[in-house]
Design a protein around this motif. Structure first.
Motif, mmCIF file in Angstrom:
data_model
loop_
_atom_site.group_PDB
_atom_site.id
_atom_site.type_symbol
_atom_site.label_atom_id
_atom_site.label_comp_id
_atom_site.label_asym_id
_atom_site.label_seq_id
_atom_site.Cartn_x
_atom_site.Cartn_y
_atom_site.Cartn_z
ATOM 1 N N ARG A 1 0.861 -1.189 0.000
ATOM 2 C CA ARG A 1 0.000 0.000 0.000
ATOM 3 C C ARG A 1 0.892 1.232 0.000
ATOM 4 O O ARG A 1 1.676 1.463 0.921
ATOM 5 C CB ARG A 1 -0.904 0.014 1.236
ATOM 6 C CG ARG A 1 -1.787 -1.193 1.409
ATOM 7 C CD ARG A 1 -2.841 -1.319 0.350
ATOM 8 N NE ARG A 1 -3.727 -0.161 0.302
ATOM 9 C CZ ARG A 1 -4.777 -0.076 -0.495
ATOM 10 N NH1 ARG A 1 -5.068 -1.074 -1.326
ATOM 11 N NH2 ARG A 1 -5.535 0.989 -0.490
ATOM 12 N N SER B 1 -0.864 7.844 -2.542
ATOM 13 C CA SER B 1 -1.200 8.448 -3.830
ATOM 14 C C SER B 1 -0.683 9.884 -3.875
ATOM 15 O O SER B 1 -0.821 10.616 -2.895
ATOM 16 C CB SER B 1 -2.720 8.442 -4.024
ATOM 17 O OG SER B 1 -3.093 9.311 -5.077
ATOM 18 N N ASP C 1 -4.364 5.756 -0.130
ATOM 19 C CA ASP C 1 -3.289 4.888 -0.575
ATOM 20 C C ASP C 1 -3.824 3.981 -1.674
ATOM 21 O O ASP C 1 -5.029 3.775 -1.790
ATOM 22 C CB ASP C 1 -2.774 4.023 0.577
ATOM 23 C CG ASP C 1 -2.104 4.850 1.666
ATOM 24 O OD1 ASP C 1 -1.726 6.000 1.381
ATOM 25 O OD2 ASP C 1 -1.966 4.345 2.796
ATOM 26 N N PHE C 2 -2.924 3.450 -2.489
ATOM 27 C CA PHE C 2 -3.347 2.480 -3.488
ATOM 28 C C PHE C 2 -2.405 1.291 -3.474
ATOM 29 O O PHE C 2 -1.295 1.347 -2.939
ATOM 30 C CB PHE C 2 -3.449 3.094 -4.885
ATOM 31 C CG PHE C 2 -2.209 3.801 -5.348
ATOM 32 C CD1 PHE C 2 -1.097 3.095 -5.758
ATOM 33 C CD2 PHE C 2 -2.166 5.187 -5.393
ATOM 34 C CE1 PHE C 2 0.039 3.737 -6.192
ATOM 35 C CE2 PHE C 2 -1.028 5.851 -5.836
ATOM 36 C CZ PHE C 2 0.079 5.119 -6.234
ATOM 37 N N ARG D 1 0.037 -1.685 -4.969
ATOM 38 C CA ARG D 1 1.004 -1.986 -6.015
ATOM 39 C C ARG D 1 1.543 -3.397 -5.774
ATOM 40 O O ARG D 1 1.815 -3.787 -4.646
ATOM 41 C CB ARG D 1 2.147 -0.965 -6.022
ATOM 42 C CG ARG D 1 1.721 0.410 -6.540
ATOM 43 C CD ARG D 1 1.411 0.330 -8.020
ATOM 44 N NE ARG D 1 1.024 1.608 -8.601
ATOM 45 C CZ ARG D 1 -0.228 1.996 -8.788
ATOM 46 N NH1 ARG D 1 -1.222 1.211 -8.406
ATOM 47 N NH2 ARG D 1 -0.503 3.150 -9.349
#
Length: 400
Positions: free
Chosen positions: A94, A97, A103-104, A106
């Motif tokens: 996480r 961004s 958060d995103f 990956r």
């Protein structure tokens, strides 16, 4: 007794016994098939690579310090290859961004492409296989639609190359009989270095002819996770460029249109611009974006004193950074609220609604002029409509 009645055929006793025996044998055969034990699980290959040991969670945590990491676990090799091994391993990180407070996710992946005499590879040595992989990836990269870049990579195993796209960075590397692919979803300028570090560290845990070994040293820890710059273009002009609403519609302008009314001192409204990013930045607009005038007049009707009032307001709705953003904002504003009727001769485009509000766009600027009063009196409402048009014309004449 009916002489024509059909009699049921009489079967010999030995035929009935034979049929019963066949039926019993069939049942026994079915029971035998059903009760057969399941196939034994495929044994694990000896001295095989283990993708999750080649790239353990600790490596991901070292490269992304302080960020949540989730194990997605190993994927076993297909049974068709014989004894199984952990062919690939994946983690989810996480990351912050750059364009919001969220958060995103990956992905980080390690895949064992070949090791030893794995039958999936076919003929040739591991070196031959690596050359074939590189040739195939270079052929794919010739497609301009994919935007792939292939470049050699030194210092990772015996030979390696890096494949970079807009969404992923992958490192293909070989050490002896082991070929791996370490990939990371693209995030920041740290992504290529991190993918290289993961591939390098994975190969350090493999000894040709021996198999899995302990790494000589832990992977180097990143000092911090880099947050990419927010490269979005602001749709709004800087706050210090916004005009003064009370200068666009002055008391003199209002008096010229309403000479028969008393005008109170204007009420000013301030505004802010919020620039959304990882950390939102707020700008105070130094000049008023709204100016409100209260107007009153006392009439005599049938011997009684009647008070007539209007509210006149000028509002700066938007100052865009580009003409395209200005047009887009105005198009959206036309779809909000009451139905609107186009008005000619005011800026680049203008419209009026049933509430006597005129919206004007000229260049980068969008504004609104409103005259309230007479919502329940048709005659007064008609006067307000006439005068809002006159006020809007005076405001539009001041615009550059």
């Amino acid at each position: 007794m009916n002489p024509f009645r059909t009699l049921a055929p009489i079967r010999p006793t030995w035929l009935l016994l034979l049929a019963g025996a066949v039926h019993v044998a069939a049942l026994a055969q079915t029971a035998t098939v059903t009760a057969s034990p399941p196939a034994a699980p495929s044994p694990m290959a000896a001295n095989a690579p283990d993708a999750c040991r080649l790239m353990p969670r600790a490596d991901i945590e070292a490269l992304f310090p302080g960020r949540p990491v989730t194990d997605k676990g190993p994927t076993l090799s297909p049974l068709s290859r014989g004894p199984q091994y952990a062919e690939s391993c994946a983690y989810v990180v996480r990351l912050p961004s750059p364009t919001s407070t969220l958060d995103f996710a990956r992905f980080a992946n390690l895949t064992v492409v070949r090791w030893g005499d794995s039958p999936v590879v076919g003929r040739g040595t591991a070196k031959d296989s690596f050359a074939s992989i590189r040739t195939a990836r270079e052929r794919v990269a010739t497609d301009p639609k994919l935007s792939l870049r292939i470049e050699p990579l030194a210092g990772v195993g015996e030979e390696a190359f890096m494949e970079t796209s807009a969404h992923r960075v992958a490192v293909y590397a070989r050490k002896g009989d082991l070929i791996v692919s370490a990939s990371l979803d693209a995030y920041s300028s740290q992504t290529p270095g991190n993918a290289s570090a993961l591939a390098r560290q994975a190969l350090s845990r493999w000894q040709p002819g021996t198999g899995m070994v302990a790494a000589a040293a832990p992977i180097a820890t990143q000092a911090a996770v880099e947050v990419p710059a927010d490269t979005r273009v602001s749709q709004t002009a800087p706050a210090d460029q916004w005009p003064d609403a009370c200068a666009l519609m002055t008391p003199e302008d209002v008096k010229a249109v309403f000479p028969d009314m008393t005008i109170a001192a204007p009420v000013q409204f301030k505004g802010k611009i919020t620039h959304e990013s990882r950390e939102n930045r707020i700008e105070e607009i130094p000049r008023p974006i709204g100016c409100l005038y209260n107007l009153r007049r006392t009439d005599t009707l049938d011997g009684k004193r009647v008070t007539v009032s209007h509210q006149v307001q000028m509002s700066v709705r938007n100052l865009a950074s580009t003409p395209a953003f200005s047009q887009r904002y105005f198009e959206v504003s036309k779809k909000v609220g009451e139905p609107k009727t186009p008005v000619a001769g005011l800026g680049d485009e203008a419209n009026i609604d049933i509430l006597n509000r005129i919206q004007i766009r000229k260049g980068l600027l969008s504004m609104e002029v409103r005259v309230g009063g007479g919502e329940r009196d048709a005659a007064l409402h008609a006067v307000a409509r006439e005068r809002v048009n006159a006020l809007a014309a005076r405001v539009a004449a001041k615009l550059p």
